[in-house]
Design a protein around this motif. Structure first.
Motif, PDB file in Angstrom:
ATOM      1  N   ILE A 165       0.848  -1.200   0.000  1.00 39.93           N
ATOM      2  CA  ILE A 165       0.000   0.000   0.000  1.00 39.93           C
ATOM      3  C   ILE A 165       0.879   1.243   0.000  1.00 39.93           C
ATOM      4  O   ILE A 165       0.633   2.212  -0.740  1.00 39.93           O
ATOM      5  CB  ILE A 165      -0.934  -0.005   1.223  1.00 39.93           C
ATOM      6  CG1 ILE A 165      -1.821  -1.260   1.217  1.00 39.93           C
ATOM      7  CG2 ILE A 165      -1.774   1.266   1.262  1.00 39.93           C
ATOM      8  CD1 ILE A 165      -2.717  -1.371   0.011  1.00 39.93           C
TER       9      ILE A 165
ATOM     10  N   TYR B   6      -8.467  -1.474   2.701  1.00 43.81           N
ATOM     11  CA  TYR B   6      -7.373  -1.407   3.664  1.00 43.81           C
ATOM     12  C   TYR B   6      -7.437  -0.081   4.429  1.00 43.81           C
ATOM     13  O   TYR B   6      -6.567   0.794   4.250  1.00 43.81           O
ATOM     14  CB  TYR B   6      -6.017  -1.547   2.950  1.00 43.81           C
ATOM     15  CG  TYR B   6      -5.983  -2.670   1.960  1.00 43.81           C
ATOM     16  CD1 TYR B   6      -5.817  -3.994   2.383  1.00 43.81           C
ATOM     17  CD2 TYR B   6      -6.146  -2.444   0.591  1.00 43.81           C
ATOM     18  CE1 TYR B   6      -5.804  -5.039   1.484  1.00 43.81           C
ATOM     19  CE2 TYR B   6      -6.131  -3.482  -0.321  1.00 43.81           C
ATOM     20  CZ  TYR B   6      -5.964  -4.781   0.132  1.00 43.81           C
ATOM     21  OH  TYR B   6      -5.940  -5.826  -0.764  1.00 43.81           O
TER      22      TYR B   6
ATOM     23  N   ILE C  45      -8.455   1.190  -2.289  1.00 52.01           N
ATOM     24  CA  ILE C  45      -7.532   0.999  -1.156  1.00 52.01           C
ATOM     25  C   ILE C  45      -8.179   1.451   0.139  1.00 52.01           C
ATOM     26  O   ILE C  45      -8.070   0.786   1.180  1.00 52.01           O
ATOM     27  CB  ILE C  45      -6.219   1.759  -1.422  1.00 52.01           C
ATOM     28  CG1 ILE C  45      -5.511   1.156  -2.636  1.00 52.01           C
ATOM     29  CG2 ILE C  45      -5.313   1.721  -0.201  1.00 52.01           C
ATOM     30  CD1 ILE C  45      -4.301   1.928  -3.092  1.00 52.01           C
TER      31      ILE C  45
ATOM     32  N   SER D 253      -4.245   0.817   6.721  1.00 54.43           N
ATOM     33  CA  SER D 253      -3.070   1.177   5.926  1.00 54.43           C
ATOM     34  C   SER D 253      -3.311   2.475   5.170  1.00 54.43           C
ATOM     35  O   SER D 253      -2.415   3.322   5.035  1.00 54.43           O
ATOM     36  CB  SER D 253      -2.745   0.055   4.940  1.00 54.43           C
ATOM     37  OG  SER D 253      -2.465  -1.136   5.627  1.00 54.43           O
ATOM     38  N   PHE D 254      -4.539   2.630   4.686  1.00 54.80           N
ATOM     39  CA  PHE D 254      -4.873   3.865   3.976  1.00 54.80           C
ATOM     40  C   PHE D 254      -4.741   5.072   4.910  1.00 54.80           C
ATOM     41  O   PHE D 254      -4.134   6.093   4.550  1.00 54.80           O
ATOM     42  CB  PHE D 254      -6.301   3.761   3.430  1.00 54.80           C
ATOM     43  CG  PHE D 254      -6.776   5.021   2.757  1.00 54.80           C
ATOM     44  CD1 PHE D 254      -6.404   5.328   1.463  1.00 54.80           C
ATOM     45  CD2 PHE D 254      -7.590   5.927   3.442  1.00 54.80           C
ATOM     46  CE1 PHE D 254      -6.838   6.485   0.847  1.00 54.80           C
ATOM     47  CE2 PHE D 254      -8.021   7.085   2.837  1.00 54.80           C
ATOM     48  CZ  PHE D 254      -7.653   7.367   1.534  1.00 54.80           C
TER      49      PHE D 254
END
Length: 1976
Positions: free
Chosen positions: A381, A417, A413, A420-421
């Motif tokens: 990512i 996620y 994304i 993580s994003f």
């Protein structure tokens, strides 16, 4: 017509034939030994090769392409040594193609056969070494690799030298050596790579190349692995094949490339260019089944090439098209594969491509596919955001679809996620001074353009801020905005809350706890929230937050029923501080009333007002708590908090001190919790309130819990408890005892006492006052938890207790202790045995019932200490009292004691041979025999081992012993770990034991063994039972009833029916009856038994059983019984004397019927072996069926390819054939032989020779071998179109297996037979001819006779026979003399008759046939002569030379010549008189030339006789020349006579040989034969081409010059003339017709010049020159001058001075040829020039021999001769031509003499210039020739001038005449000026070397540039340019005066001149180094 002389000359013209003679003793071979191979004929090898080739064709039709090349009949005569380079290259190409095709089949025998032929004929081991080694290398670990390698010659400079060490020892090539060589030799890598690619290209189906691909893969990977420093060279050599493999559609090749590439990638770093190429090929996957492997290789690539993080656009495109890619990546990820390494470049490059691409969507597609299907890691990512924010350019405008796509990527994304994003967004959006980060932030803002997302980013950034206050405030903000966030950011809130609840900062954690329970439940799952709060409670136990956690925890639905929650809060109802006290009160109000297990405490503790009250009350009332023990233990085992100290202690309290039901599973949990604790123990005895608070396990309290657990256990008498039984209680007791025992025996610390106290509690509770018995029980127990260390501790404890014991409590106690200790003495550990003996020593005085036993054991203390197996021996040697003790001990078997104790007692009694004791043990054993475990198996095994001969004698069919035997034999089931009792008992029964049984028991035992073996499914039963039958003493009568039952058994279906038929055909259901199966088993047992009584009783019933088997309709099912019966009968015939048996019991008809009815080869084998055996003692029985036997052998057995079949056939032959020869007639022998002949081609090749050799040896080769040969001829005639000559080749090989005497006798018999046959079928009369003349066609009859003669000829001519004869001793040769004579008489007689028949049929259609027959008959004679010794040969030939038939006479002479010419050493052992005796008959033949008329045959005979005479001269004349003088006279007279040209040629050659060897003895005959030879030379010069006579004369002359050159001066003048005339006529050495002659003439001229003294030669040359000149033979003068030149090159100093006057006179005369030739108008100028050139070459050779002092007067004299003669003559041309030639030879030395002609040369140059008229000569061509000779001479003088020859004076003389030649337009002046004049001027300039003189010269050249003739101006310009180039920068002083002239030419009216001038100026600029444009 071809003559012997012509053949001889032809052989002389082909020297390569010498190279074809190879050693006959050894030959390279794959299939045979080198010596054996040398004896195998070409035809045999060709047939072997063709057989292999045919099999290869059947495997793969592509081999058919080589049928007309490598395996064609023409190839039999092919010889590489004499082929052209082109032919060999073409063959190499074909062989290479064949090797490629052969590679997959190399291990097949067919391939070896084919290669054997190629080795023999095409010498592939020498010519095709590289291809052959590459073919065999993939099979380097096989024997055939070694065999092929050994025939290859490897020299010291060979690339394959590294394989040489393998050849001599014949070992395989190890992989280690192979890989090391490949790793150190890049050349080998390239060779192998090229070979693999070539093989793929050649094969239509490359999938066949699996072995090659495996080898290629293994070698390359091994090379990479073994290479210490893998360099670029290795990689470069490997890459081509790897890249080919990556894009190949061949799975194996592609997979190999993947493996090799992966190995390389891990060893070396590749360049980006190479990696891009590899990735492009990898992504273009052509083999779908290898998609996973391709992806794995890419992963390896990106893992190993750390600096390579990108992917080319082509690869992105390829991957975008692979729909299966995401799923495959996901599968790999699920298996643990690190796919992130390849995902990073895929996504990164895909995003870059997606941003930049306009017309395509490959990058976008790839990224979207991957994001939609895969779960990405945080690192990926991060990389995606990095690529997006760095690849996106703010200043560029992108298509709308690109922007939309980027937004979709970011949204995907964010959705998939979020954590993580958020982290990446926080990183990008945070305030930073980093310019790159600021740029990324701007890019990201442009992409998202979403305010809500920006707020979220800021919000997220604060929640994870490193400052505690910011996180705390952010948490407050969440609580405030919870309502608005809970729906939109559910996942985000969940993550944030979990992280903050685990925050390390108390304030943040405190703020987080403020969230209401309702809010938490909305965000988190109820179970998840409960687990989090429990975990937090353990984390914050008894601190300030614990109350808040408990407050929320107990409010969760279902918490009061959750044992996990109960365990967590239980410590808080025994508070240890104020927080805990507060929590306890809260729990009393909110939790305990709802918690069912704790309700009993509610009324007791609700009024507690202090911490101590709570603790005291709870501890007192713990037993009132009752928990569900199953639920509690389930919670404990699954709890994530099991490692917490408080958790462990709480569990221990709840399990031990509450009234929870006991379960044995509790104990391991409590024990393991303590063992696995990583926290130190705390001894103290403080209350539980304190112990719960500290962070150490309270040991005393924990052990107190264990004590309570012990008391909860059910009581068991552990001193006799069987710890072998598996169960929870057993495990609980063992684990508790182990734990406490280990603690009590710990090193002396405060802890040991605590453990000891608990251990005592354990022992008192369980041992029931039998502590010693319990401890010993533990020591002996068979339980894996009872370790050796603990057993030692227990045994020591028992020993310590025994020290305090004064007496045994009871008899039982005494029995237990003694028995336990005895079992301990059987232990494999010495230390156990030692302590046990100490224990026995202690109790020896205490025991009452076992004292004698204990004393006996103690007496053997040392033995028992050394070996525990000695205990049974110690017990087994006692008396009656001892036996009583043992019986008392054995009585324990019937009591309730552990099984391992019983097993030990049985083992201890193993050596007591007492029947009563053994029966007692057996009775117990029978009760446990059905129980299958280790201990019972051990008892059973011991019982079987204790079964002795004594027990066997006492066994009756009703005793317990027999019952035991029966039970054991029926227990036949084995396992991997154990052997079945049945097998053990069978192994126990031997001959002695079996004999000990009573007859009745023996019968029962045999029947039981047979029955069990028959019905058992255990494969080990049959071998064991067979072994029993093999060793026991067996009476055949004991099994006879079983065999009778087999014979009489009928179908079960017929037993209940009434039938009146006498016989019934047996049906297949009989085979399943018990009688049949048991009898079959019996037959298996006895078929090879060596000793058995009453065998004769079995044979009749066996034949009856055989008959019953043959009565079956379906024979296949009874093949095995038949084989057993036949094998048994055969075996018994070997064991008894068959002659004592009645012959009628041997029913051979049944045996023959077995052969006929059975299709099974094994049955045939047994039947044939039996027939062979019976034939030895009852031959008449076998002879009745002889033809049936051999007919079957021919149709069946002979065609089998196995060693066993041929052993049987050999035995049949050895036994039956001698009887047949002895008893029967010749017709029977013929019949048997015909059977073998008919199938000779069907017999396997490698079996054929030994079998047929044996047959013929038995049948009598001397008398009957010829019959076999005749039958072969007959078969060949009838089947010639099918098999070719294969039968004849085999027959020849078979004949050669016998001695020469047998072969000669066979040849005699064959010739006698063919003589006895009628000439034609029409002449047939009744007779016994073997060959059926009457019923065959005339053509077949003729073919039969032709085959016979040809075969006999080839047989006698074979190398093998010649070698055999050569090895015979003198006595053996003498023995053969009579046979030779008889055979010669037969052959000559047949020759005579055949000659007459041939003459009579000369005009008939059969004329050619009889001519060929006669020819082969002569060949037969030749072959025989080749076998004769030298003396015998001479005798035979001498007689044949007087034969009436010219043909015979000629053949005899040719045979003689062949021996003399090819192998003269053949006569080395002959006496001289025998050789000299051959000459008179030859002379008589030669004298026949005097006859008036000779036919062609007679002429050839005379020629052949002359050749024979010549060869005898060569052989004998050197040693005794005097004896051949008369022969010389005879030959001389013969040459002088008028005879035929061919005969004369042969006579002249004979004369040459005589002169060569007689030498001085032939001088007297020179006057007689030299004129004749010169006459021949003169007459033959008129022929169009050199004739045979002329060649012979020239050859003779050459040999005469070799030996008599000093004596031919009288004939030298004529000889020179004729030689020169002949040389001038034929000069083309390349012409096939004249080439040999030209070569010989050249040798003669060289010989004349070198061997004739100059004093003799020069006058003769002078005279010959004048003769030739007079006769106008001008072309002959050149060869004459060559002879003189050759002589001059051999002259030495003194000779030169002596001959110089005469030579000067001759050369002056010869040089006048031009001058004198002008008087003759017929002499052409080219002839004059040719003659003059030849003379000048000769003079030049003389000059090279002269010194300066000698040459100068000679040259001056020649100058005077040419210049100072009257008038202008052509001598001056000759002089300057000569000067040019000498200058060219002497070079710089000639300059010394050049001054003499300078003035004349200048004058002549002016006279030959067209500007000066008249010219020197009137004829223009003479002026040109003179002019060119002068200029070329001057050019050489100037060129080699190193002595300052050109001074000012000579410059003045020569300058103007030389420069004026630039405008001399005489003849073709342009070519002359460019080729001669300009170089002369240039060299003249250089030689001058003076600037002042250069100026004059340059000016004169410049003036020529103003000439009116454009061509002259151009030539002058070229001259100026070349002068400037030559002098270089020295030309600068001349430049000023040159510029004006060049300027004029720049404006010349001729365009060509103007361009040439411009080009010249450019070249001048280059030479001078400065621009000249400024001057124009």
């Amino acid at each position: 017509m071809s003559t012997s002389l012509a053949e001889q000359l032809q052989r002389l013209a082909v020297p390569q034939t010498a190279a074809l003679r190879r050693s006959d003793k050894k030959r390279a071979s794959i299939l045979f030994d080198v010596k054996e191979a040398a004896g195998i004929s070409k035809e045999t090898l060709f047939q072997i090769g063709c057989d292999g080739f045919e099999e290869l064709k059947s495997k793969n039709p592509v081999f058919a392409t080589f049928e007309h090349s490598l395996f064609h009949l023409v190839g039999k005569q092919f010889e590489r040594a004499v082929q052209t380079a082109e032919a060999n290259q073409k063959l190499d190409k074909t062989l290479k193609s064949f090797f490629y095709q052969l590679s997959p089949y190399f291990l097949m025998t067919a391939a070896h056969k084919a290669l054997e032929w190629l080795v023999y004929r095409y010498h592939i081991h020498n010519y095709n070494k590289d291809d052959l080694i590459l073919l065999i290398l993939p099979y380097h670990d096989t024997n055939i690799f070694v065999r092929v390698l050994q025939i290859i010659e490897i020299n010291d400079n060979d690339k394959w030298l590294w394989l040489q060490p393998l050849q001599k020892p014949g070992v395989h090539l190890s992989k280690h050596v192979l890989y090391n060589h490949a790793g150190s030799n890049p050349g080998f890598i390239q060779l192998l790579s090229d070979y693999v690619l070539g093989a793929i290209k050649e094969h239509e189906k490359p999938s066949y190349l699996t072995v090659l691909f495996n080898f290629y893969c293994a070698t390359f990977t091994g090379a990479v692995e073994k290479s210490i420093n893998l360099n670029d060279t290795h990689v470069v050599q490997m890459l081509p094949s790897i890249i080919k493999g990556l894009k190949s559609e061949i799975p194996d090749f592609c997979a190999s490339a993947y493996i090799i590439l992966s190995k390389i990638l891990t060893k070396v770093t590749l360049s980006k260019k190479v990696l891009d190429l590899l990735i492009e090929k990898l992504t273009d996957m052509n083999v779908s089944m290898l998609n996973t492997e391709a992806l794995l290789v890419m992963i390896v690539l990106y893992q190993s090439q750390e600096n390579y993080k990108t992917m080319p656009d082509t690869a992105v495109k390829n991957l975008a098209e692979k729909k299966w890619l995401p799923n495959l990546l996901r599968e790999l990820g699920n298996t643990g594969c690190l796919i992130s390494t390849v995902l990073l470049p895929m996504l990164g490059s895909g995003i870059k491509t997606g941003i930049m691409e306009v017309s395509t969507d490959h990058g976008k597609t790839l990224v979207s596919n991957l994001l939609g299907a895969l779960k990405l890691e945080e690192e990926i990512i991060h990389e995606i955001f990095e690529v997006i924010t760095t690849s996106y350019k703010l200043k560029m405008s992108y298509p709308e679809k690109t922007t939309i796509w980027l937004k979709s990527v970011v949204e995907t994304i964010e959705h998939q996620y979020p954590l993580s994003f958020d982290k990446e967004v926080g990183r990008i959006m945070k305030n930073s001074t980093d310019k790159q980060l600021q740029y990324q932030r701007k890019v990201f803002e442009r992409i998202i353009e979403n305010v809500n997302m920006k707020d979220q980013v800021n919000f997220f950034e604060k929640l994870y801020h490193p400052q505690d206050d910011i996180r705390k405030n952010a948490m407050k903000n969440i609580i405030k905005r919870y309502t608005s966030l809970k729906d939109r950011e559910q996942d985000l809130l969940k993550t944030v809350l979990i992280d903050r609840l685990n925050d390390d900062n108390d304030e943040v954690f405190k703020e987080t706890l403020k969230i209401t329970l309702k809010s938490l439940v909305n965000i988190l799952d109820m179970q998840e929230l409960k687990e989090i709060l429990v975990k937090l409670l353990y984390k914050h136990k008894f601190d300030k937050f614990s109350f808040q956690i408990i407050e929320k925890l107990v409010q969760i639905d279902g918490a009061h029923d959750d044992y996990e929650v109960l365990i967590a809060i239980f410590p808080y109802i025994m508070p240890c501080n104020e927080v805990a006290f507060r929590s306890a009160n809260f729990l009393v109000q909110e939790f305990i009333p709802k918690c069912e297990p704790l309700k009993v405490l509610l009324n007791l503790i609700k009024n507690c007002t202090s911490q101590s009250d709570f603790n005291t009350t709870v501890l007192k009332n713990l037993k009132k708590i009752k928990l569900d023990h199953n639920l509690l233990m389930d919670t404990v085992t699954k709890s994530p908090n099991a490692d917490d100290t408080t958790f462990k202690f709480t569990v221990a309290i709840l399990l031990s001190k509450t009234s929870t039901d006991f379960s044995a599973k509790m104990v391991p949990i409590v024990i393991d919790n303590l063992k696995t604790s990583s926290v130190k123990f705390e001894r103290g005895d403080k209350g539980f309130d304190y112990l719960l608070a500290i962070k150490r396990l309270p040991l005393a309290g924990y052990l107190n819990c264990i004590d309570d657990l012990i008391k909860k256990c059910p009581k068991q008498a552990l001193h006799i408890y069987d710890f072998y039984q598996d169960g929870d209680f057993t495990n609980a007791c063992i684990s508790m005892f182990n734990f406490l025992l280990e603690g009590a025996f710990a090193p002396k610390t405060s802890h040991a006492e605590i453990y000891a106290k608990s251990l005592n509690i354990f022992l008192k509770y369980f041992a029931l006052n039998n502590e010693v018995e319990f401890l010993l029980n533990y020591v002996t127990c068979d339980n894996r938890q009872a370790t050796l260390g603990n057993k030692l501790r227990s045994l020591k404890s028992a020993h310590a207790l025994l020290q305090t014991k004064k007496s045994f409590v009871s008899v039982t106690s005494e029995s237990y202790i003694v028995s336990y200790l005895l079992v301990c003495l059987h232990s494999e550990h010495q230390i156990i045995r030692n302590i046990s003996l100490q224990c026995l020593s202690r109790i020896v005085n205490l025991t009452k019932y076992y004292k004698q036993l204990v004393l006996m054991v103690l007496d053997r203390t040392e033995d028992i200490l050394q070996d525990g197996e000695q205990l049974p021996y110690a017990i087994g040697c006692g008396d009656e009292e001892m036996l009583t003790n043992v019986l008392n001990l054995v009585a324990l078997l019937n009591e309730n004691v552990p099984i391992y104790l019983k097993s030990g007692i049985v083992a201890a009694c193993g050596r007591i041979d007492n029947l009563e004791l053994y029966k007692t043990i057996l009775e117990y054993t029978m009760t446990i025999a059905t129980t299958k475990n280790t201990q019972t198996r051990k008892i059973v095994t011991d019982c079987i081992e204790q079964f002795t001969t004594l027990m066997a004698k006492s066994t009756t069919v009703s005793s317990v012993l027999w019952i035991f035997i029966t039970a054991m034999l029926k227990d036949d089931q084995s396992s991997l770990e154990t052997i079945s009792p049945a097998i053990m008992l069978l192994n126990k029964i031997d001959k002695q034991m079996f004999s000990a049984f009573t007859p009745a028991v023996q019968m029962k035992l045999l029947d039981l063994i047979i029955e069990m073996t028959t019905n058992s499914t255990n494969p080990e039963m049959l071998p064991a039972a067979t072994k029993v039958f093999k060793h026991i003493d067996l009476d055949a009568l004991a099994i006879l009833d079983l065999l009778h039952n087999m014979r009489d058994v009928v179908s079960p279906k017929l037993q209940t029916k009434m039938r009146r038929r006498i016989s019934v055909v047996p049906t297949l259901d009989i085979l399943d009856t018990s009688e049949w199966r048991k009898a079959t088993t019996v037959l298996e047992f006895i078929q090879d038994k060596k000793k058995m009584r009453n065998i004769d009783k079995l044979i009749p019933v066996l034949f009856d059983i055989l008959k019953k088997c043959l009565d079956f309709d379906e024979q296949a099912s009874v093949e095995y019984p038949k084989q057993l019966v036949l094998s048994s009968i055969l075996h018994y015939c070997d064991k008894i004397d068959p002659t004592i048996l009645p012959q009628n019991i041997f029913n051979m008809e049944l045996v023959v019927q077995c052969i006929r009815a059975s299709p099974n080869p094994q049955t045939h084998h047994h039947a044939l072996l039996l027939l062979a055996k019976v034939a030895s003692f009852i031959p008449n029985q076998v002879l009745l069926h002889i033809m049936a036997i051999f007919t079957f052998m021919g149709s069946s057995v002979l065609r089998h390819d196995d060693a066993y079949s041929f052993q049987i056939i050999a035995k049949i032959i050895d036994t039956i054939i001698p009887i047949l020869v002895k008893e029967r007639s010749k017709n029977d022998i013929v019949s048997v032989l015909r059977v073998f002949v008919d199938v000779i081609l069907d017999v396997p090749e490698h079996r054929r020779m030994p079998l047929y050799s044996q047959l013929l040896e038995q049948i009598g080769p001397k008398e009957n071998l010829y019959i076999f040969a005749l039958l072969i001829f007959e078969a060949h005639v009838f089947n010639k179109t099918k098999e070719g000559t294969k039968r004849l080749d085999i027959a020849k090989s078979l004949c050669l297996e016998f001695s020469p005497e047998v072969i000669i006798l066979t040849s005699i018999q064959l010739i006698d037979f063919v003589k006895s046959l009628p000439v034609d079928k029409e002449d047939y009369k009744e007779g016994d001819f073997l060959f059926d003349v009457k019923n065959n066609t005339p053509k077949q009859f003729r073919h039969f006779k032709y085959t016979l003669v040809l075969f006999a000829s080839n047989l006698l001519a074979s190398k093998e026979l010649v070698n055999q004869v050569a090895k015979l001793s003198d006595d053996e040769n003498e023995h053969l003399e009579e046979h030779y004579k008889k055979l010669i008489v037969n052959i000559l007689t047949y020759i005579q008759s055949t000659s007459k028949v041939a003459e009579n049929n000369a005009n008939t259609p059969q004329a050619q046939y009889w001519k060929v027959m006669l020819h082969h008959t002569y060949d037969l004679l030749d072959s025989l002569n080749a076998l004769l010794t030298a003396q015998m040969f001479l005798l035979v030939v001498k007689g044949l030379m007087t034969h009436q038939l010219n043909t015979v006479k000629r053949r005899a002479l040719e045979l003689l010549n062949s021996k003399l010419q090819v192998n003269p050493e053949f006569f080395s052992d002959c006496e001289q008189r025998d050789l000299y005796a051959m000459i008179p008959p030859l002379i008589l033949i030669i004298k026949e030339v005097e006859k008036d008329s000779l036919d062609s045959d007679e002429e050839v005979i005379i020629q052949t006789a002359l050749l024979s005479l010549k060869l005898f001269v060569r052989l004998l004349a050197a040693e005794n020349p005097e004896k051949f003088v008369q022969i010389l006279y005879f030959i001389t007279e013969l040459i002088k006579s008028n005879i035929d040209a061919n005969i004369l040629a042969s006579a002249i050659l004979c004369l040459a040989e005589l002169c060569t060897h007689l030498r001085s003895h032939s001088i007297s005959s020179l006057p007689k034969f030299m004129p004749a030879i010169i006459k021949v030379l003169k007459t033959q010069s008129k022929e169009e081409y050199p004739t045979l006579l002329l060649l012979s004369s020239v050859t003779t002359l050459q040999k005469i010059l070799d030996v008599l050159s000093l004596f031919i001066s009288p004939y030298l003048e004529k000889l020179l003339c004729e030689i020169c005339n002949l040389t001038s006529k034929w000069q083309d050495a390349d012409d096939s017709k004249t080439g040999p002659f030209v070569t010989k003439m050249k040798n003669i001229r060289e010989k004349l010049g070198s061997s004739i003294p100059s004093r003799v030669l020069i006058p003769s040359v002078d005279a010959s020159y004048k003769i030739l000149n007079t006769k106008a033979k001008y072309n002959s003068i050149g060869p004459l001058m060559e002879i003189l030149s050759e002589s001059l090159t051999h002259l030495k100093g003194a000779e030169i001075q002596q001959d110089l006057p005469e030579l000067t006179t001759f050369f002056l005369y010869a040089l006048e040829f031009r001058a004198t030739a002008k008087s003759s108008e017929t002499i052409k100028d080219d002839v004059i020039k040719q003659v003059e050139t030849c003379v000048i070459k000769a003079v030049t050779n003389l000059v090279l021999k002269l010194s300066e002092s000698s040459f100068r007067p000679f040259y001056y004299k020649l100058y005077d001769w040419a210049i100072r003669s009257e008038g202008k003559n052509e001598k001056i041309i000759t002089f300057y031509s000569f000067s040019y030639g000498v200058a060219n030879s002497l070079k710089g030395l000639f300059v010394l003499f050049a001054g003499h002609f300078i003035n004349n040369a200048a004058t002549v140059l002016e006279s030959c210039n067209t500007k000066n008229q008249p010219l020197y000569f009137e004829e223009e061509h003479k002026n040109i020739e003179l002019l060119e000779n002068i200029l070329k001479t001057l050019n050489l003088v100037f060129m080699y001038d190193s002595h300052k020859f050109v001074n000012k004076e000579r410059f003045d003389i020569l300058m103007q005449p030389v420069v004026d030649q630039l405008d001399n337009t005489l003849g073709n002046y342009e070519a002359r000026v460019r080729d001669i004049v300009i170089p002369t001027v240039v060299n003249f300039t250089v030689a001058t070397g003076d600037d002042s003189l250069w100026k004059q010269l340059n000016y004169q050249i410049l003036l020529k540039m103003r000439d009116g003739n454009p061509k002259i101006r151009m030539l002058a310009l070229e001259c100026l340019r070349d002068v400037c180039k030559k002098v270089g920068e020295d030309f600068l002083p001349l430049l000023p005066e040159t510029i004006p002239f060049l300027a004029e030419l720049l404006e010349d009216e001729e365009e060509d001149i103007e361009k040439a001038c411009q080009k010249t100026i450019q070249e001048l600029e280059k030479v001078l180094g400065e621009p000249l444009g400024k001057y124009f």
